[in-house]
Motif scaffolding. Structure first.
Motif, PDB file in Angstrom:
ATOM      1  N   LEU A   1     -38.577  83.709  35.940  1.00 50.15           N
ATOM      2  CA  LEU A   1     -39.652  82.144  36.472  1.00 50.15           C
ATOM      3  C   LEU A   1     -38.675  81.473  37.364  1.00 50.15           C
ATOM      4  N   ALA A   2     -37.032  81.511  36.912  1.00 55.32           N
ATOM      5  CA  ALA A   2     -36.472  80.630  37.276  1.00 55.32           C
ATOM      6  C   ALA A   2     -36.189  81.072  38.142  1.00 55.32           C
ATOM      7  N   ARG A   3     -35.445  82.010  38.536  1.00 55.02           N
ATOM      8  CA  ARG A   3     -35.730  82.996  40.318  1.00 55.02           C
ATOM      9  C   ARG A   3     -36.714  82.999  40.853  1.00 55.02           C
ATOM     10  N   HIS A   4     -37.927  82.966  40.441  1.00 53.69           N
ATOM     11  CA  HIS A   4     -39.205  82.255  41.176  1.00 53.69           C
ATOM     12  C   HIS A   4     -38.812  80.922  41.843  1.00 53.69           C
ATOM     13  N   ALA A   5     -38.461  79.954  40.806  1.00 51.88           N
ATOM     14  CA  ALA A   5     -38.582  79.534  41.172  1.00 51.88           C
ATOM     15  C   ALA A   5     -37.541  78.604  41.953  1.00 51.88           C
ATOM     16  N   THR A   6     -36.427  79.167  42.461  1.00 50.68           N
ATOM     17  CA  THR A   6     -35.033  79.045  43.291  1.00 50.68           C
ATOM     18  C   THR A   6     -35.550  79.739  44.427  1.00 50.68           C
TER      19      THR A   6
END
Length: 168
Positions: free
Chosen positions: A124-129
């Motif tokens: 999800l962190a990668r998705h947010a980025t």
């Protein structure tokens, strides 16, 4: 070493290390070939070569059915549904292909179980980025809030990208 060089942003070193590992690929078990190819995809993403990313991930995907051991090391692709698409989405984000990365993250996260909280938080962190890179700040913020909740719940600061962590 290739993973370390990826973290340092040294795509050419990643490529060189992975090419050396794959030099006699016919002598390697499929699991090792998959690991080297997916890491090389990260290296070529650092050099902005989307075609090579897709070729390497697709080739690695074609080897999955050939892995026939039950050894615990190197089995992330078995534990994580859509593992290679997660790698592709990560590479797309690094390539600055925000829209494509967001789409892939949407698909990949649909198959990651809610119980895999830490992995889900990392993805999800990668998705947010990727959403931020795609010009979707509201979506990025909404996803980042979920990431923060998971980081607190799992007591895992490692869930947060380095750039999000407080500096000492």
């Amino acid at each position: 070493m290739a993973q370390v060089r990826t973290d340092l942003g040294d795509g050419h070193a990643v490529i060189d290390l992975c090419e050396a590992a794959l030099e006699d690929s016919h002598r390697l078990v499929p699991k090792v070939r998959i690991m080297a190819m997916q890491q090389q995809a990260h290296g070529v993403s650092l050099t902005h070569d989307r075609d090579a990313v897709d070729r390497l991930i697709d080739e690695a995907d074609g080897l999955l059915a050939q892995v026939d051991d039950d050894l615990p090391w190197g089995n992330a692709y078995r534990r994580t549904p859509g593992y290679l698409e997660v790698q592709r989405a990560t590479c797309y984000g690094r390539l600055g292909l925000g829209v494509e990365a967001v789409s892939l993250w949407g698909q990949a996260l649909d198959v990651v179980p809610e119980t895999a909280r830490r992995d889900r938080g990392v993805y999800l962190a990668r998705h947010a980025t990727a959403a931020a890179g795609a010009g979707e700040p509201d979506q990025a913020l909404e996803i980042a809030r979920t990431v923060a909740d998971i980081a607190v719940e799992t007591r895992s600061a490692g869930t947060l990208p380095r750039s999000w962590r407080p500096r000492p």
